[in-house]
Structures are given as structure tokens and as C-alpha cells.
Design an enzyme around this catalytic site. Structure first.
Site, PDB file in Angstrom:
ATOM      1  N   ASP A 202      39.186  34.379 107.225  1.00 48.51           N
ATOM      2  CA  ASP A 202      39.006  35.031 105.939  1.00 48.51           C
ATOM      3  C   ASP A 202      40.069  36.142 105.898  1.00 48.51           C
ATOM      4  OD1 ASP A 202      37.797  35.978 103.529  1.00 48.51           O
ATOM      5  OD2 ASP A 202      36.827  37.548 104.702  1.00 48.51           O
ATOM      6  N   LEU A 203      40.387  36.631 104.719  1.00 47.02           N
ATOM      7  CA  LEU A 203      41.405  37.687 104.616  1.00 47.02           C
ATOM      8  C   LEU A 203      40.788  39.073 104.398  1.00 47.02           C
ATOM      9  CD1 LEU A 203      44.361  38.729 104.180  1.00 47.02           C
ATOM     10  CD2 LEU A 203      44.045  38.158 101.764  1.00 47.02           C
ATOM     11  N   ASP A 204      40.132  39.225 103.236  1.00 46.71           N
ATOM     12  CA  ASP A 204      39.645  40.548 102.826  1.00 46.71           C
ATOM     13  C   ASP A 204      38.532  41.039 103.754  1.00 46.71           C
ATOM     14  OD1 ASP A 204      41.324  40.518 100.497  1.00 46.71           O
ATOM     15  OD2 ASP A 204      39.889  39.185  99.526  1.00 46.71           O
TER      16      ASP A 204
ATOM     17  N   THR B 200      41.162  45.049 102.552  1.00 51.70           N
ATOM     18  CA  THR B 200      41.172  44.895 101.092  1.00 51.70           C
ATOM     19  C   THR B 200      39.760  44.694 100.538  1.00 51.70           C
ATOM     20  OG1 THR B 200      41.959  42.708 101.691  1.00 51.70           O
ATOM     21  CG2 THR B 200      43.529  44.147 100.576  1.00 51.70           C
TER      22      THR B 200
ATOM     23  N   LYS C 127      30.880  40.352  98.594  1.00 54.69           N
ATOM     24  CA  LYS C 127      31.882  39.965  99.593  1.00 54.69           C
ATOM     25  C   LYS C 127      31.966  38.446  99.732  1.00 54.69           C
ATOM     26  CE  LYS C 127      31.959  44.107 102.488  1.00 54.69           C
ATOM     27  NZ  LYS C 127      31.634  44.667 103.818  1.00 54.69           N
TER      28      LYS C 127
ATOM     29  N   SER D 243      40.624  32.133 102.247  1.00 57.49           N
ATOM     30  CA  SER D 243      40.151  33.248 101.426  1.00 57.49           C
ATOM     31  C   SER D 243      39.747  32.758 100.038  1.00 57.49           C
ATOM     32  CB  SER D 243      41.265  34.289 101.281  1.00 57.49           C
ATOM     33  OG  SER D 243      40.900  35.270 100.339  1.00 57.49           O
ATOM     34  N   ALA D 244      38.772  33.440  99.440  1.00 54.81           N
ATOM     35  CA  ALA D 244      38.360  33.116  98.070  1.00 54.81           C
ATOM     36  C   ALA D 244      39.278  33.780  97.056  1.00 54.81           C
ATOM     37  CB  ALA D 244      36.928  33.604  97.841  1.00 54.81           C
TER      38      ALA D 244
ATOM     39  N   LYS E 256      32.487  30.032  98.526  1.00 54.95           N
ATOM     40  CA  LYS E 256      31.538  30.406  99.567  1.00 54.95           C
ATOM     41  C   LYS E 256      30.237  30.883  98.896  1.00 54.95           C
ATOM     42  CE  LYS E 256      35.566  32.124 102.062  1.00 54.95           C
ATOM     43  NZ  LYS E 256      36.319  33.283 102.595  1.00 54.95           N
TER      44      LYS E 256
ATOM     45  N   GLU F  21      34.920  35.669 109.740  1.00 56.31           N
ATOM     46  CA  GLU F  21      34.455  36.193 108.449  1.00 56.31           C
ATOM     47  C   GLU F  21      33.805  37.569 108.548  1.00 56.31           C
ATOM     48  OE1 GLU F  21      33.927  35.958 105.296  1.00 56.31           O
ATOM     49  OE2 GLU F  21      34.796  34.039 104.770  1.00 56.31           O
ATOM     50  N   ASP F  22      33.848  38.305 107.439  1.00 53.80           N
ATOM     51  CA  ASP F  22      33.118  39.582 107.376  1.00 53.80           C
ATOM     52  C   ASP F  22      31.991  39.539 106.350  1.00 53.80           C
ATOM     53  OD1 ASP F  22      34.803  39.532 105.086  1.00 53.80           O
ATOM     54  OD2 ASP F  22      34.497  41.689 104.868  1.00 53.80           O
TER      55      ASP F  22
HETATM   56  C1  BG6 Z   1      37.164  37.407  98.434  1.00 51.71           C
HETATM   57  C2  BG6 Z   1      36.578  38.806  98.378  1.00 51.71           C
HETATM   58  O1  BG6 Z   1      37.994  37.305  99.551  1.00 51.71           O
HETATM   59  O2  BG6 Z   1      37.912  37.121  97.255  1.00 51.71           O
HETATM   60  C3  BG6 Z   1      35.785  39.002  97.102  1.00 51.71           C
HETATM   61  O3  BG6 Z   1      35.736  38.999  99.503  1.00 51.71           O
HETATM   62  C4  BG6 Z   1      36.644  38.636  95.885  1.00 51.71           C
HETATM   63  O4  BG6 Z   1      35.355  40.337  97.028  1.00 51.71           O
HETATM   64  C5  BG6 Z   1      37.179  37.217  96.044  1.00 51.71           C
HETATM   65  O5  BG6 Z   1      35.873  38.721  94.685  1.00 51.71           O
HETATM   66  C6  BG6 Z   1      38.066  36.790  94.879  1.00 51.71           C
HETATM   67  O6  BG6 Z   1      39.230  37.574  94.879  1.00 51.71           O
HETATM   68  P1  BG6 Z   1      40.298  37.645  93.694  1.00 51.71           P
HETATM   69  O7  BG6 Z   1      41.430  38.436  94.299  1.00 51.71           O
HETATM   70  O8  BG6 Z   1      40.692  36.241  93.379  1.00 51.71           O
HETATM   71  O9  BG6 Z   1      39.644  38.319  92.563  1.00 51.71           O
HETATM   72 MG    MG Z   2      35.986  38.934 103.502  1.00 56.10          MG
END
Ligand code: BG6
Ligand code: MG
Length: 225
Positions: A11-13, A19, A47, A118-119, A149, A173-174
Site C-alpha cells: 500500500d502507499l498512503d 500521505t 483509510k 494503492s487505491a 478495498k 497495509e496500514d
Molecule cells: C487510499 C487512501 O490509498 O487512496 C484513501 O488510503 C484515499 O484515504 C484513496 O481516499 C483514494 O485516493 P485518491 O488520491 O485517488 O483520492
Molecule cells: Mg494506506
């Protein structure tokens, strides 16, 4: 002989860089403009969750807003993304969380594949700003994911790209939604965060600094016995 996993899917954020905090600040700003207050505990539910689903969860705190036209919702989601983009424009390689670069180096030196699951539609931008792009053999395109997810699709799509069995992959993942996704994919889940939210992780660490390649492999192998 040690049976190493075939791939790590990160996962990234909140895992590679903080972030997750920027997503929270951007949502908080948007929510306040609508007269809605959110706190960090509520943010745990956001998240890992897609942009539009996060907005729905925030609007549900003021149910009369849930009925607004789709175009209005899209405008609000875009506004949140504008707040968020202002914050990620400042990201530099110094924002890589402790322990991550070493873990990526250790994985690479064992010839194990690395993917980003990542999402976020901003994921590639952030990875480029961190200077980590070259580590990733595959980056999942969040725009192409049909079910976000906690559905396993974000993780299985990466394993399918490599042609690996899911049980030979490790997800990091977090978020609670992310751990659920990894577990549903039958992958080995590594959680970074606190037990209150991530108790379902196969291996849980409180901090990225505790991520250690040899220990993860040890846990992964004992999980396969
Ligand atoms: C996930 C985050 O990685 O990405 C979420 O944990 C976020 O908080 C989701 O809503 C979507 O991100 P983005 O940048 O496409 O709005
Ligand atoms: Mg995350």
C-alpha cells in the site's frame, strides 16, 4: 531451502510515506466547509477506501446531504483532491517513512518482485516525488479497479500480472480495509499500525521502522507450515 515469497505488494498512503495524514487533512477541510466535523478515529474508516466512497461516508454524518446530485458529489470529491494535491506537491524523498528504503532494497536483492497496490489515483505521482519509481515492477492503476478495498481485487490484480499464486504474495497495509483485502486474497498480511484497527493482520508491527525483511520472511514461512 527457504521458500521465499514471490512478491511484496505495498500500500502507499501511510505505509511508504505519510500521505494518509494529508488525505485526512484534505477531507477535514472539505468536511468543515460542509459543516461536518471529523476526527482521527472516524478517519480510520476512510483509510484505504476510494475517494468517492470516502465522501459518501463523510456525507452520511449529515444524512440530509447524502441525496445531493451525483454531479455535486463529484465536485466535492474534486475539491478534496485539489486540497490533497496542494499537500503532495511538497513531497520529497525525505518523506519516505523510516525502514522502507532498506526493506525495498532487501526485497530487490532477493529478486522478489515489488508491486504498488494503492487505491489512490495520485499514487504514481507520489511515488515519483519520493524517487522510488524504479523499485516497482508493477503499479496497480486505481482507475481500473472495479471493487476497491476491502475487496481483494487491488492485490489479486498485481499477483495476476506476475502470474503468481496469491499465497506466495505478501501485502503490506496500514488500513483495516487493506488488511481485509489481503486476507481475502489468501495472501500473507503485514499490518503497520495499532491493534485496535489492524488485529486481523497475520503479522502486526506498530511502526514502519520495525519492518525487517528477515523477520517478515520468518513469519511468512511459519504461516505456511
Ligand atoms: C487510499 C487512501 O490509498 O487512496 C484513501 O488510503 C484515499 O484515504 C484513496 O481516499 C483514494 O485516493 P485518491 O488520491 O485517488 O483520492
Ligand atoms: Mg494506506
Amino acid at each position: 531451502m527457504i521458500q521465499y515469497p514471490k512478491a511484496f505488494i505495498f500500500d502507499l498512503d501511510g505505509v511508504i510515506t505519510d500521505t494518509a495524514e494529508y488525505h485526512y487533512l484534505a477531507w477535514k477541510k472539505l468536511a468543515e466547509s460542509l459543516g461536518i466535523m471529523i476526527d482521527r478515529e472516524f478517519n480510520e474508516q476512510l483509510k484505504g477506501v476510494s475517494r468517492i466512497e470516502s465522501l459518501e461516508r463523510i456525507l452520511s454524518l449529515k444524512p440530509e446531504l447524502l441525496d445531493m446530485p451525483v454531479e455535486e458529489k463529484e465536485k466535492l470529491a474534486t475539491k478534496k483532491n485539489e486540497h490533497y494535491k496542494e499537500l503532495i506537491n511538497q513531497v520529497t524523498p525525505e518523506d519516505i517513512l523510516p525502514g522502507i528504503q532498506k526493506l525495498l532494497d532487501d526485497i530487490k536483492s532477493h529478486n522478489i518482485k515489488i508491486a504498488l497496490g494503492s487505491a489512490s489515483k495520485n499514487a504514481e505521482f507520489v511515488i515519483n516525488r519520493l524517487g522510488l519509481k524504479n523499485y516497482f515492477d508493477y503499479i496497480v492503476d486505481a482507475a481500473k479497479i472495479k471493487k476497491g478495498k476491502p475487496d481483494p481485487e487491488t492485490f489479486t490484480i498485481a499477483a495476476d500480472y506476475f502470474g503468481f499464486e496469491y499465497r506466495e504474495c505478501i501485502g503490506v497495509e496500514d488500513s483495516a480495509a487493506g488488511i481485509e483485502a489481503i486476507n481475502k486474497a489468501q495472501m500473507f498480511s503485514v499490518g503497520v499500525g495499532d491493534r485496535d484497527h489492524l488485529s486481523d493482520a497475520d503479522y502486526l508491527l506498530s511502526d514502519t521502522d520495525d519492518l525487517n525483511f528477515d523477520l517478515i520472511i520468518e513469519k511468512y514461512i511459519s504461516n505456511h507450515k
